[in-house]
Structure formats: C-alpha cells, structure tokens
Design an enzyme around this catalytic site. Structure first.
Site, PDB file in Angstrom:
ATOM      1  N   TRP A  61       0.841  -1.206   0.000  1.00 36.14           N
ATOM      2  CA  TRP A  61       0.000   0.000   0.000  1.00 36.14           C
ATOM      3  C   TRP A  61       0.870   1.248   0.000  1.00 36.14           C
ATOM      4  O   TRP A  61       0.549   2.228  -0.662  1.00 36.14           O
ATOM      5  CB  TRP A  61      -0.993  -0.022   1.159  1.00 36.14           C
ATOM      6  CG  TRP A  61      -1.939  -1.174   1.038  1.00 36.14           C
ATOM      7  CD1 TRP A  61      -2.022  -2.262   1.837  1.00 36.14           C
ATOM      8  CD2 TRP A  61      -2.920  -1.380   0.002  1.00 36.14           C
ATOM      9  NE1 TRP A  61      -2.988  -3.129   1.381  1.00 36.14           N
ATOM     10  CE2 TRP A  61      -3.549  -2.619   0.271  1.00 36.14           C
ATOM     11  CE3 TRP A  61      -3.318  -0.642  -1.113  1.00 36.14           C
ATOM     12  CZ2 TRP A  61      -4.563  -3.129  -0.555  1.00 36.14           C
ATOM     13  CZ3 TRP A  61      -4.339  -1.151  -1.926  1.00 36.14           C
ATOM     14  CH2 TRP A  61      -4.941  -2.382  -1.646  1.00 36.14           C
ATOM     15  N   ASP A  84      -1.445   6.829   6.228  1.00 35.05           N
ATOM     16  CA  ASP A  84      -2.494   5.927   5.773  1.00 35.05           C
ATOM     17  C   ASP A  84      -2.756   4.973   6.936  1.00 35.05           C
ATOM     18  O   ASP A  84      -1.965   4.071   7.203  1.00 35.05           O
ATOM     19  CB  ASP A  84      -2.030   5.150   4.535  1.00 35.05           C
ATOM     20  CG  ASP A  84      -3.020   4.059   4.123  1.00 35.05           C
ATOM     21  OD1 ASP A  84      -4.080   3.924   4.766  1.00 35.05           O
ATOM     22  OD2 ASP A  84      -2.721   3.334   3.149  1.00 35.05           O
ATOM     23  N   LYS A  88     -12.489  -1.619   7.689  1.00 32.70           N
ATOM     24  CA  LYS A  88     -11.837  -2.577   8.585  1.00 32.70           C
ATOM     25  C   LYS A  88     -12.449  -2.433   9.984  1.00 32.70           C
ATOM     26  O   LYS A  88     -13.297  -3.228  10.355  1.00 32.70           O
ATOM     27  CB  LYS A  88     -10.320  -2.369   8.619  1.00 32.70           C
ATOM     28  CG  LYS A  88      -9.627  -2.945   7.371  1.00 32.70           C
ATOM     29  CD  LYS A  88      -9.338  -1.890   6.379  1.00 32.70           C
ATOM     30  CE  LYS A  88      -8.289  -2.240   5.356  1.00 32.70           C
ATOM     31  NZ  LYS A  88      -8.521  -3.338   4.447  1.00 32.70           N
TER      32      LYS A  88
HETATM   33  N1  PMP Z   1      -4.162   1.250   2.509  1.00 28.61           N
HETATM   34  C1  PMP Z   1      -4.211   0.150   3.278  1.00 28.61           C
HETATM   35  C2  PMP Z   1      -3.285   0.027   4.442  1.00 28.61           C
HETATM   36  C3  PMP Z   1      -5.135  -0.851   2.984  1.00 28.61           C
HETATM   37  O1  PMP Z   1      -5.191  -1.958   3.740  1.00 28.61           O
HETATM   38  C4  PMP Z   1      -6.007  -0.704   1.876  1.00 28.61           C
HETATM   39  C5  PMP Z   1      -7.049  -1.720   1.508  1.00 28.61           C
HETATM   40  N2  PMP Z   1      -7.021  -2.916   2.069  1.00 28.61           N
HETATM   41  C6  PMP Z   1      -5.891   0.451   1.095  1.00 28.61           C
HETATM   42  C7  PMP Z   1      -4.970   1.406   1.457  1.00 28.61           C
HETATM   43  C8  PMP Z   1      -6.751   0.661  -0.106  1.00 28.61           C
HETATM   44  O2  PMP Z   1      -8.014   0.983   0.329  1.00 28.61           O
HETATM   45  P1  PMP Z   1      -9.270   1.128  -0.640  1.00 28.61           P
HETATM   46  O3  PMP Z   1      -9.566  -0.199  -1.189  1.00 28.61           O
HETATM   47  O4  PMP Z   1     -10.318   1.663   0.292  1.00 28.61           O
HETATM   48  O5  PMP Z   1      -8.909   2.123  -1.687  1.00 28.61           O
END
Ligand code: PMP
Length: 360
Positions: free
Chosen positions: A102, A172, A196
C-alpha cells in the site's frame, strides 16, 4: 443462518449489535417514516446523523479543534492521489516510508505529481519489519512524510508514529484506524478507508489540520481539493449516506465498549493469544519480526504450501472465513479487527493445535 468466524481483511466483521440495529431501522428510522437508504442527504435527519458521527469520532479519538474530519469517497486509494495533488508541487519533494504494497501504491501516485524521496524501505526483507528511527533518511525540504501505520498484507504495524521533526506527518491508517488511541495533534493529515474497524466500504475518513490547507494550490479539480469538502462539511455532493450512518453506529458501539483504550487492550489480548499459539511450536511460523508484529493482521506460514492449502480447505469447512493470505504473498492471514470476538480467536487456536497435531 449461523455466523462464521470472520477473519476477513476488509471489508470485515462488524459488531453484531450494529447489524441488529441496522436491521431494526431498515424499514423505518424511528420517527422518520423511511429508511436511511431513502432519506435526502440534505434532510435534517441526515445532517444530524452526519454531525453526530463527526462528534462521536472527535470524542473517541480526541481530535483537536485544529483538525477537520471529512467523510469522502474513492477509498484510501484516492487519498494516494489527493495528498500529493494538494500538498506536493511539481518541483517539490515528499518523503515516503515504504513498508508494504500500500505504501508502494501511494509512492506511485505521488511520483505523478512531484519528486519522492524514499526515506526508508524494508522491501529487501520482504517487508517483514518496520524500519527503525535511525534508518530514516528524511529530506529537510520535504513537503510531508507519508507512512502506513499498519501493513494489511505483510502483518506489520508501527508501534508508534515516526519522529519527523517539524515536517508535516501524513498517515495511511486504513487498517488500524480506531484500534488504539492516537495523538492526532502529531498529524497534518490522516486517512482511513472505513471497511476494517470503522464500518462498511464506501466511505473514507480524512482528518486534516486546518492550517495545512493554506498550502493547497489553486486550480485543482473541485472534488479533489480538500478545501471543497471542508467548506461544505462533506456535503458538497451526495455523500455515502448509508456508510456514514453505519460508521456512526460503530462509533456508538466503541464508546459503549469503553473507548479506544479498552479496544486496544482487547486487541492486544486477541493478538497475544494467537501469536503465542504460533510461537508455541515449530509448525507455524510468523512472517513479521516480533517487534513489528501487527495486532490487526496476523500473518503466518505452515511448513509448506501444500499443507497451507489443506489447512485453508479444512478451515473453511469448519466455519473459518477469510484466512488465505493476500494473493500477492500467500500463506495465512488472520485479521483480528475490533468486532472479531475472542471466541473466534480461541476457536482458531483450537483448530490450529488440532491441525498441527494431525499433520506435524
Ligand atoms: N491502505 C491500506 C493500508 C489498505 O489496507 C487498503 C485496503 N485494504 C488500502 C490502502 C486501499 O483501500 P481502498 O480499497 O479503500 O482504496
């Protein structure tokens, strides 16, 4: 109609009392004559839901008056773009601490806007740990430092935020948001997809410091400019009404649990028991280094991929959902978000002991 043991990484398990309340109010919000799915986002009813949700979050997370709370769409992924669009200039630089896929995605988007300094990365070690403070190579000119507080795929978590001096800190926090108390005053901006610990998919919570907004350049597309959403209190366009309503119910539930300190203690207990079970023999092997272990996503391996496949098949047949590791890494991942009951963790540990006994 039996509920499974839900170890999904997100969207994930929600508290049963929240689901029951949604069911109760599905035909009719009390005194409103229609459900939350049918009301206008400009109605008094929704305005109250929105402001109560914001107030609850402010209380629960102790968000200071210096910071705005926004409810946006586009997922945490859109924040990967919005943060640099608003705060990085073409000839500027931003520090990114890379601790997993991520963070890599966040870097990719920032590079489309300006220059990125990789302040640290643990990629060479398969992202099995969080870098130490002494490893950070921060650029004094950086517009901000971005980090990922919990790495959902690799099962690592920052024990506390990195020290970055006076450079604005951006996080994030998608996969550990609302799992523990935070000192929000340390952050210029913090974002998290709700799916989550905070609620269902469809809403992203952004907390941003008022004085940082002054750095935003003119001419951004309206919807991508944080100031639009601050000015209109998340009501510039139609917000995700239902998702915000559910987040409000989850926050109410977390308050009733005793707030984030109580939630953090429960998480530590759940993760502590599962890691102890993993460490108790040589059959299971945790993938994250011990002092970087996540309390949210517990990742582990079995002696070989064939046994992992058998483990996952048997687990599914026994009512354990969501245990396969992310498709990019394989292995096993048990996500232990707030709403996952201790019973599910204990049931998994029993299953693991029995499986190891039969297959060791
Ligand atoms: N950052 C993290 C730490 C994540 O775990 C996730 C999704 N699991 C995301 C970003 C992406 O999130 P989204 O699918 O809501 O765009």
């Amino acid at each position: 109609m039996k509920r499974c043991h839900n170890f999904n990484a997100g969207p994930a398990v929600l508290p049963v009392p929240v689901l029951e309340r949604i069911r109760e109010e599905m035909l009719c919000l009390p005194g409103v004559g229609m459900s939350v799915l049918e009301i206008s986002h400009r109605s008094k009813t929704f305005e109250t839901i929105l402001s109560e949700t914001e107030n609850r979050l402010r209380r629960l997370l102790n968000v200071p008056e210096t910071h705005h709370i926004l409810f946006l769409q586009g997922g945490a992924s859109l924040q990967f773009s919005m943060v640099p669009l608003n705060f990085l200039t073409r000839d500027g630089v931003a520090d990114y601490i890379v601790t997993g896929s991520w963070s890599e995605k966040a870097v990719e988007e920032a590079r489309k806007i300006g220059r990125v300094n990789i302040a640290a990365t643990t990629k060479e070690e398969n992202y099995a740990r969080i870098p130490n403070q002494s490893e950070l190579r921060l650029d004094p000119q950086a517009a901000y430092v971005h980090f990922t507080s919990n790495n959902t795929i690799f099962g690592t978590q920052w024990p506390t935020e990195p020290e970055v001096g006076t450079t604005p800190l951006v996080c994030d926090a998608s996969s550990d948001f609302l799992s523990r108390p935070l000192d929000v005053s340390k952050y210029a901006l913090l974002y998290a997809g709700a799916q989550k610990n905070a609620g269902p998919a469809g809403v992203t919570i952004v907390i941003v410091r008022e004085d940082w907004l002054e750095r935003i350049p003119g001419g951004l597309p309206t919807m991508l400019d944080y100031r639009t959403h601050v000015k209109h209190r998340s009501l510039y366009n139609t917000p995700p009404v239902f998702a915000i309503y559910v987040v409000g119910l989850v926050l109410e539930y977390l308050e009733a649990q005793g707030g984030l300190a109580a939630v953090a203690a429960a998480s530590a207990e759940k993760a502590g028991k599962l890691y102890a079970a993993i460490d108790s023999g040589s059959f299971y092997r945790g993938t994250a280094e011990r002092n970087s272990r996540s309390l949210m996503n517990v990742c582990f391996r079995l002696p070989n991929p064939d046994l992992e496949a058998v483990f996952l098949r048997e687990a599914a047949a026994n009512g354990f959902e969501g245990l396969p590791g992310h498709r990019s890494v394989g292995g096993i991942r048990a996500s232990l978000y707030n709403a996952l009951p201790m019973e599910s963790v204990l049931a998994l540990i029993d299953f693991m002991r029995d499986f190891a006994r039969r297959h060791a």
